[in-house]
Design an enzyme around this catalytic site. Structure first.
Site, PDB file in Angstrom:
ATOM      1  N   ALA A  32     -49.597   7.290 -44.065  1.00  0.00           N
ATOM      2  CA  ALA A  32     -49.434   5.901 -43.614  1.00  0.00           C
ATOM      3  C   ALA A  32     -47.936   5.652 -43.377  1.00  0.00           C
ATOM      4  O   ALA A  32     -47.330   4.718 -43.914  1.00  0.00           O
ATOM      5  CB  ALA A  32     -50.018   4.913 -44.619  1.00  0.00           C
ATOM      6  N   HIS A  37     -40.275   6.082 -44.352  1.00  0.00           N
ATOM      7  CA  HIS A  37     -40.456   7.540 -44.403  1.00  0.00           C
ATOM      8  C   HIS A  37     -39.579   8.216 -43.344  1.00  0.00           C
ATOM      9  O   HIS A  37     -38.996   9.260 -43.580  1.00  0.00           O
ATOM     10  CB  HIS A  37     -41.916   7.913 -44.119  1.00  0.00           C
ATOM     11  CG  HIS A  37     -42.886   7.370 -45.119  1.00  0.00           C
ATOM     12  ND1 HIS A  37     -43.771   6.367 -44.826  1.00  0.00           N
ATOM     13  CD2 HIS A  37     -43.111   7.704 -46.416  1.00  0.00           C
ATOM     14  CE1 HIS A  37     -44.503   6.102 -45.882  1.00  0.00           C
ATOM     15  NE2 HIS A  37     -44.126   6.882 -46.863  1.00  0.00           N
ATOM     16  N   ASP A 152     -38.963   3.199 -54.654  1.00  0.00           N
ATOM     17  CA  ASP A 152     -39.592   3.625 -55.906  1.00  0.00           C
ATOM     18  C   ASP A 152     -38.480   4.134 -56.827  1.00  0.00           C
ATOM     19  O   ASP A 152     -38.372   5.334 -57.099  1.00  0.00           O
ATOM     20  CB  ASP A 152     -40.622   4.720 -55.623  1.00  0.00           C
ATOM     21  CG  ASP A 152     -41.742   4.191 -54.751  1.00  0.00           C
ATOM     22  OD1 ASP A 152     -42.502   3.344 -55.214  1.00  0.00           O
ATOM     23  OD2 ASP A 152     -41.821   4.608 -53.568  1.00  0.00           O
ATOM     24  N   ARG A 189     -48.410  -0.097 -48.099  1.00  0.00           N
ATOM     25  CA  ARG A 189     -49.315  -1.171 -48.546  1.00  0.00           C
ATOM     26  C   ARG A 189     -49.190  -2.425 -47.682  1.00  0.00           C
ATOM     27  O   ARG A 189     -50.108  -3.239 -47.653  1.00  0.00           O
ATOM     28  CB  ARG A 189     -49.028  -1.534 -50.003  1.00  0.00           C
ATOM     29  CG  ARG A 189     -49.427  -0.455 -50.966  1.00  0.00           C
ATOM     30  CD  ARG A 189     -49.407  -0.969 -52.394  1.00  0.00           C
ATOM     31  NE  ARG A 189     -50.177  -0.093 -53.254  1.00  0.00           N
ATOM     32  CZ  ARG A 189     -49.716   1.005 -53.821  1.00  0.00           C
ATOM     33  NH1 ARG A 189     -48.464   1.343 -53.631  1.00  0.00           N
ATOM     34  NH2 ARG A 189     -50.494   1.762 -54.574  1.00  0.00           N
TER      35      ARG A 189
HETATM   36  O1  PAF Z   1     -43.554   7.990 -53.270  1.00  0.00           O
HETATM   37  C1  PAF Z   1     -44.628   8.507 -52.891  1.00  0.00           C
HETATM   38  O2  PAF Z   1     -45.081   8.323 -51.766  1.00  0.00           O
HETATM   39  C2  PAF Z   1     -45.400   9.379 -53.849  1.00  0.00           C
HETATM   40  O3  PAF Z   1     -45.313   8.905 -55.149  1.00  0.00           O
HETATM   41  C3  PAF Z   1     -45.004  10.860 -53.776  1.00  0.00           C
HETATM   42  C4  PAF Z   1     -43.568  11.081 -54.197  1.00  0.00           C
HETATM   43  C5  PAF Z   1     -45.217  11.372 -52.353  1.00  0.00           C
HETATM   44  C6  PAF Z   1     -45.894  11.686 -54.702  1.00  0.00           C
HETATM   45  O4  PAF Z   1     -47.244  11.571 -54.371  1.00  0.00           O
END
Ligand code: PAF
Length: 281
Positions: A32, A37, A152, A189
């Site tokens: 997604a 990203h 995160d 999300r």
């Molecule tokens: O941050 C994320 O998208 C996930 O926690 C990760 C690091 C890809 C692990 O599944």
């Protein structure tokens, strides 16, 4: 871009690249994909010869089964975005490739108190799942550098700690949060929000900025309370936490201290979607 689905074929290919002394940057994702990203991909492309992205919706990091089931899957668009952003390799493993012994046989990682505060308090087991999947992905990809998003932030600190113990030769690079024009932190999300909630959700970031701007004139407790009030008055239904913490330890602080880097972190629900955000103070 070359797509690999199995560990053996990916490792065979990566070994050939390593023998040519090419450096490998790794961006693990759950798909997604969005600008956040892509900023990790861009960073990897700047500093490494080869960029590997993985897409794997990791079942062991979801403490809430419904959240796992509702996690958006947009693989065709993801492949398009990765290709147009010049990603070299996509790793798309099955659950068996990642967890050959099954998802119920997890390794336990000692991450101390970080496991039980903030995100860990509200998502029991989440960080064990994250450590397990990233540990395994690093074993498979064996990159020079791992790229992680600062959204995160707790995950970043925990993975850094896990890697100091098990993968001390792999560099970890944190990349800044990508935001919508209204300040909302980009997240997979966000796709689950209505347009109006997407607008309203910007209050989460505004409330953190309010804390930042008033830290020298009001107490942390007062600022956190005001931030909570404005989030709830402006469209959010529930708050898990808003905290002002030492950015190195994530332990809460009650007063502004001039000598420490502080961070304000928040997690709250809007339209049943749990959003998180943070800013350095
Ligand atoms: O941050 C994320 O998208 C996930 O926690 C990760 C690091 C890809 C692990 O599944």
């Amino acid at each position: 871009m070359i797509l690999f689905k199995t560990t053996a074929t990916l490792q065979h290919y990566l070994n050939k690249l390593r023998n040519k002394s090419l450096t490998i940057g790794f961006v693990p994702t759950m798909g997604a994909l969005h600008e956040g990203h892509l900023s990790l991909i861009k960073e990897s492309r700047k500093t490494c010869n080869i960029t590997v992205c993985s897409i794997f919706v990791n079942p062991t990091q979801f403490n809430d089964k419904k959240d796992f089931e509702k996690y958006p899957v947009t693989i065709e668009n993801d492949i398009f975005l990765l290709e147009t952003n010049n990603t070299n390799i996509l790793f798309l493993p099955s659950v068996n490739e990642i967890y050959p012994g099954g998802i119920n046989k997890l390794q336990h990682f000692d991450i101390g108190y970080l496991e039980n505060i903030q995100e860990g308090k509200y998502r029991p087991g989440h960080f064990q799942g994250v450590c397990n999947v990233v540990f395994r992905l690093l074993e498979i990809v064996n990159p020079n550098t791992l790229f992680l998003g600062r959204k995160d932030y707790q995950q970043y600190l925990i993975l850094k700690k896990m890697m100091q113990q098990f993968y001390s030769t792999v560099n970890v690079q944190a990349v800044d949060i990508a935001r919508e024009s209204n300040g909302l932190a980009m997240s997979s999300r966000n796709m689950r929000l209505s347009n109006s909630a997407r607008e309203k959700a910007a209050i989460l970031n505004k409330a953190l900025h309010f804390i930042q701007q008033n830290l020298s004139v009001r107490s942390v407790d007062e600022l956190v309370q005001k931030a909570k009030d404005s989030i709830l008055e402006n469209g959010f239904d529930e708050i898990n936490y808003i905290e002002v913490c030492d950015a190195e330890t994530l332990l809460p602080v009650t007063n502004e201290t001039k000598h420490k880097q502080l961070i304000a972190l928040a997690a709250a629900f809007i339209e049943e979607v749990r959003l998180i955000d943070n800013i350095m103070l």
